[in-house]
Enzyme design. Structure first.
Site, mmCIF file in Angstrom:
data_model
loop_
_atom_site.group_PDB
_atom_site.id
_atom_site.type_symbol
_atom_site.label_atom_id
_atom_site.label_comp_id
_atom_site.label_asym_id
_atom_site.label_seq_id
_atom_site.Cartn_x
_atom_site.Cartn_y
_atom_site.Cartn_z
ATOM 1 N N ARG A 1 0.829 -1.223 0.000
ATOM 2 C CA ARG A 1 0.000 0.000 0.000
ATOM 3 C C ARG A 1 0.854 1.260 0.000
ATOM 4 O O ARG A 1 0.443 2.307 -0.496
ATOM 5 C CB ARG A 1 -0.988 -0.025 1.175
ATOM 6 C CG ARG A 1 -1.837 1.220 1.301
ATOM 7 C CD ARG A 1 -3.154 1.032 2.071
ATOM 8 N NE ARG A 1 -3.059 0.200 3.249
ATOM 9 C CZ ARG A 1 -2.457 0.543 4.398
ATOM 10 N NH1 ARG A 1 -1.872 1.717 4.510
ATOM 11 N NH2 ARG A 1 -2.431 -0.293 5.419
ATOM 12 N N TYR B 1 -17.253 15.138 -16.711
ATOM 13 C CA TYR B 1 -17.503 13.717 -16.483
ATOM 14 C C TYR B 1 -18.594 13.537 -15.413
ATOM 15 O O TYR B 1 -18.549 14.196 -14.366
ATOM 16 C CB TYR B 1 -16.194 13.052 -16.051
ATOM 17 C CG TYR B 1 -16.343 11.588 -15.781
ATOM 18 C CD1 TYR B 1 -16.620 10.703 -16.812
ATOM 19 C CD2 TYR B 1 -16.226 11.094 -14.492
ATOM 20 C CE1 TYR B 1 -16.774 9.356 -16.552
ATOM 21 C CE2 TYR B 1 -16.379 9.745 -14.238
ATOM 22 C CZ TYR B 1 -16.654 8.890 -15.275
ATOM 23 O OH TYR B 1 -16.815 7.550 -15.023
ATOM 24 N N ASP C 1 -8.140 17.485 -16.035
ATOM 25 C CA ASP C 1 -8.437 16.089 -16.368
ATOM 26 C C ASP C 1 -8.038 15.904 -17.824
ATOM 27 O O ASP C 1 -8.688 16.429 -18.732
ATOM 28 C CB ASP C 1 -9.933 15.811 -16.142
ATOM 29 C CG ASP C 1 -10.315 14.357 -16.419
ATOM 30 O OD1 ASP C 1 -9.581 13.677 -17.168
ATOM 31 O OD2 ASP C 1 -11.356 13.912 -15.899
ATOM 32 N N LYS D 1 -8.827 4.400 -19.548
ATOM 33 C CA LYS D 1 -9.248 4.722 -20.910
ATOM 34 C C LYS D 1 -8.099 4.511 -21.896
ATOM 35 O O LYS D 1 -7.711 3.382 -22.133
ATOM 36 C CB LYS D 1 -9.818 6.136 -20.936
ATOM 37 C CG LYS D 1 -10.809 6.437 -19.780
ATOM 38 C CD LYS D 1 -12.062 5.618 -19.849
ATOM 39 C CE LYS D 1 -12.932 5.689 -18.599
ATOM 40 N NZ LYS D 1 -13.297 7.004 -18.120
HETATM 41 C C1 LIG Z 1 -13.775 7.594 -16.972
HETATM 42 C C2 LIG Z 1 -13.431 8.989 -16.641
HETATM 43 C C3 LIG Z 1 -13.182 9.366 -15.319
HETATM 44 C C4 LIG Z 1 -13.319 8.399 -14.153
HETATM 45 O O1 LIG Z 1 -12.367 7.393 -14.187
HETATM 46 P P1 LIG Z 1 -12.622 5.874 -13.642
HETATM 47 O O2 LIG Z 1 -11.342 5.208 -13.981
HETATM 48 O O3 LIG Z 1 -13.817 5.342 -14.347
HETATM 49 O O4 LIG Z 1 -12.861 5.980 -12.179
HETATM 50 C C5 LIG Z 1 -12.830 10.685 -15.088
HETATM 51 N N1 LIG Z 1 -12.749 11.581 -16.070
HETATM 52 C C6 LIG Z 1 -12.993 11.257 -17.350
HETATM 53 C C7 LIG Z 1 -12.894 12.298 -18.414
HETATM 54 C C8 LIG Z 1 -13.352 9.951 -17.675
HETATM 55 O O5 LIG Z 1 -13.611 9.635 -18.945
#
Ligand SMILES: *Cc1c(COP(=O)(O)O)cnc(C)c1O
Length: 375
Positions: free
Chosen positions: A50, A102, A174, A199
């Protein structure tokens, strides 16, 4: 290493051959615990999974290099990264979010953050005058997500960073949709970059992960790292290994994702059944000039608004054969989603909107599929 271009860094960062064996592909260290000396001396630099482990550290090194940051932290998911960061702010902090973002972030800041004592406001971040006005009062954090989900709005990272900093705020971007191959927010003035590595980094729809990359390794960075290590939303080593593996092909995949999106967007923009294509690469997109200035290419997420309203959108989604109806994005396979149907009780997406993650199939097949689905 950090002087190389992102495409080279994606292949090489965190990729030194294993010192013990010479293995070119990195080993996966699954051990939860590491031998220490009788008085707790860290013999190999590690103590407990961790708190950190070698496979994760390779990914952290790769992410920091790719984004041009001082250090990176990895998390069990993108949402875990966001939550750990935002909960590291003191109670009473005023935080500004974009109005198009998001949906998980929206739920986090409308349901959970106010309970933690954060003062949350949303704004159209494409309207810099409105942001300037909001920044006239002290601000703790300004959140940018560009291109945004699901309207593909483009926000000017450098301008927003200046406005946020003038108000005393940390500026967080982000960068999930763009990836550092297309856009590097730290170089544009942001302080922290957030990723859902689920992603494009993972790239194969088979691993969940998140990351934060920090411009500076300062007190706040250490505060977030400490919170992560104690509250425990850490990334598993096998997941770190898969995401690191995804890094190696990220440059090649992003180039093809973008080329396919360009072809599909041009086809859709010319189709009479489509009222609007939201893709920043189109010269008619309101954020095109800003996107052209701050991105190397325009990404492979797009959304379309159908002339026939909700019924038409659902019918097209139902007729597509190559595009799978599914949430998420950034995998090899193309996906489509009627966002309003999956956004819960109060959907914000227009009812005639379909969001599309353009994959790595042959562009001619993707276009042919939309041609038959649109009729
Ligand atoms: C999917 C996504 C998130 C969240 O991420 P997870 O891995 O699903 O928790 C945050 N921001 C954007 C733009 C996303 O596409």
């Amino acid at each position: 290493m950090s002087t190389h271009l992102p495409g080279t860094l994606a292949v090489h960062a965190g990729q030194q051959p294993d010192p013990a064996t010479g293995a070119v592909a990195p080993p996966i260290h699954l051990s939860t615990t590491f031998r220490h000396g009788p008085a707790g001396e860290r013999l190999g630099g590690y103590e407990y999974q961790r708190e950190g482990n070698p496979t994760n550290d390779r990914l952290r090194e790769a992410l920091a290099a790719l984004e041009g940051g001082a250090t990176a932290l990895t998390f069990a998911s993108g949402m875990a990264a966001m939550t750990t960061l935002l909960e590291s702010l003191p109670a009473g902090s005023r935080v500004l979010f974009p109005d198009d973002c998001y949906s998980g972030l929206r739920m986090l800041f409308s349901e959970f953050l106010p309970e933690r004592g954060l003062v949350v406001e949303t704004i159209d971040m494409a309207d810099l005058d409105a942001v300037r006005e909001a920044c006239a009062r002290p601000l703790s954090l300004l959140w940018v997500e560009t291109p945004s989900n699901p309207l593909l709005k483009v926000y000017d990272i450098a301008a927003l960073a200046d406005l946020g900093h003038a108000a005393g705020a940390l500026v967080v971007a982000d960068n999930t949709f763009a990836t550092p191959l297309l856009q590097r927010p730290l170089a544009l003035g942001a302080d922290i970059v957030m990723h859902s590595t689920t992603k494009y980094f993972g790239g194969h729809s088979d691993v969940l992960g998140g990351a934060l990359v920090f411009a500076r390794d300062d007190d706040f960075t250490r505060k977030v790292a400490h919170r992560l290590h104690i509250t425990g939303a850490v990334l598993a080593p096998f997941s770190a290994w898969l995401i690191l593996r995804g890094c190696r092909s990220l440059g090649a995949r992003m180039a093809m994702h973008c080329a396919n999106a360009r072809r599909l967007a041009a086809f859709l923009a010319a189709h009479p059944a489509v009222a609007r294509v939201n893709w920043p690469g189109l010269p008619t997109h309101p954020g095109h000039a800003v996107a052209a200035a701050q991105m190397r290419d325009f990404g492979a997420m797009l959304s379309i608004e159908l002339r026939g309203g909700r019924e038409a959108a659902l019918a097209v989604a139902g007729r597509l054969r190559l595009f799978t109806n599914a949430t998420s994005l950034g995998g090899c396979e193309s996906l489509v989603e009627h966002r309003a149907s999956v956004e819960g009780a109060n959907p914000r997406s227009p009812q005639n909107l379909l969001r599309i993650s353009v994959g790595l199939e042959d562009a001619d097949d993707l276009i042919a599929d939309f041609a038959q689905a649109l009729g």
